[in-house]
Enzyme design. Structure first.
Site, PDB file in Angstrom:
ATOM      1  N   ASP A 104      26.199  -4.092 -11.965  1.00 49.99           N
ATOM      2  CA  ASP A 104      26.006  -4.001 -10.219  1.00 49.99           C
ATOM      3  C   ASP A 104      24.681  -4.679  -9.819  1.00 49.99           C
ATOM      4  O   ASP A 104      23.850  -4.970 -10.576  1.00 49.99           O
ATOM      5  CB  ASP A 104      25.707  -2.482 -10.027  1.00 49.99           C
ATOM      6  CG  ASP A 104      26.841  -1.516 -10.306  1.00 49.99           C
ATOM      7  OD1 ASP A 104      28.109  -2.050 -10.585  1.00 49.99           O
ATOM      8  OD2 ASP A 104      26.706  -0.585 -10.733  1.00 49.99           O
TER       9      ASP A 104
HETATM   10  N1  URA Z   1      27.888   1.372 -14.941  1.00 49.02           N
HETATM   11  C1  URA Z   1      27.503   1.326 -13.389  1.00 49.02           C
HETATM   12  O1  URA Z   1      27.695   2.353 -12.986  1.00 49.02           O
HETATM   13  N2  URA Z   1      27.009   0.205 -13.155  1.00 49.02           N
HETATM   14  C2  URA Z   1      26.703  -0.953 -14.113  1.00 49.02           C
HETATM   15  O2  URA Z   1      26.080  -1.997 -13.615  1.00 49.02           O
HETATM   16  C3  URA Z   1      27.177  -0.989 -15.519  1.00 49.02           C
HETATM   17  C4  URA Z   1      27.795   0.213 -15.894  1.00 49.02           C
END
Ligand code: URA
Length: 236
Positions: A104
């Site tokens: 993310d």
């Molecule tokens: N899980 C999440 O919620 N975000 C990420 O970036 C990676 C794994």
């Protein structure tokens, strides 16, 4: 046999147009000979190419390990926001690179950037059982209920997650290991317990730990050993 302009442009930072211009200006030497035709055909193996006297490091497959900072999205392009490819050195541009999997925008840490689709699939496919390890900080205390729930496998609205490990390391900090990579998976898994993820940092993929010589926002080519480690399955 492959055309010289294609060989150089697909394995270096030079575009085909640039290669043609360089050849026209007699700045390209192949195996000791000044090149006069940019479309000359060559065997791709065992060639030495110099541009302005400097040896070009021909490399078909590119594997970069990035320590992703916050604020960058895991995509190859975006109209508004910077992408992880903006962190890749100029010499690796035009090489068809993409991030192997997503973190993310606000997640930090270990990411592989490559142009090898097979390798990317091998790392990401849930069937390959490659673990992904994250340091997580949440807004409430970690609980044993979370540990058990993760281990049993969390049911999300759109999917049943495989068993995951949660190791509590401090009141609201833990290490989570998952074997798949669903959309916002860790945030949604903690969400099932009314917790909000405040910090998320990926520290491992397969058996590779985020190398400590790569500062936040930097990347470098992966070593052969690192690529082996990243593809190692977990047996537990
Ligand atoms: N899980 C999440 O919620 N975000 C990420 O970036 C990676 C794994």
């Amino acid at each position: 046999m492959e055309r010289l302009d294609k060989i150089i442009s697909s394995q270096s930072q030079f575009s085909r147009k640039q290669v043609r211009e360089l050849v026209n200006k007699k700045r390209v030497i192949v195996n000791g000979q000044v090149v006069i035709k940019y479309d000359m055909k060559l065997e791709e193996e065992n060639i030495e190419i110099l541009i302005d006297g400097k040896k070009i490091n021909l490399q078909k497959d590119v594997y970069l390990i990035l320590n992703k900072p916050k604020g960058y999205i895991s995509a190859t392009e975006d109209n508004l926001l910077p992408t992880v490819l903006d962190l890749v050195p100029k010499e690796f541009k035009n090489r068809g690179l993409f991030p192997a999997g997503r973190l993310d925008k606000d997640t930090t840490g270990l990411m592989l950037i490559t142009n090898d689709g097979v390798m990317s699939h091998n790392i990401l496919s849930p069937r390959k059982h490659i673990k992904k390890v994250y340091e997580v900080t949440i807004d409430i205390d970690m609980t044993e209920e979370m540990v058990t729930g993760f281990f049993k496998g969390i049911k999300l609205s759109d999917a049943d997650c495989k068993s995951a490990d949660l190791e509590i390391v401090d009141k609201n900090k833990g290490i989570v290991t998952i074997r798949e990579g669903r959309y916002h998976q860790i945030k949604r898994m903690f969400g099932c317990f009314g917790a909000k993820v405040i910090e998320l940092n990926r520290i491992g993929m397969g058996n590779l730990k985020l190398p400590n010589d790569i500062a936040l926002g930097e990347c470098r080519s992966a070593t052969k050993k690192e690529l082996e480690l990243i593809q190692e399955k977990i047996m537990n």
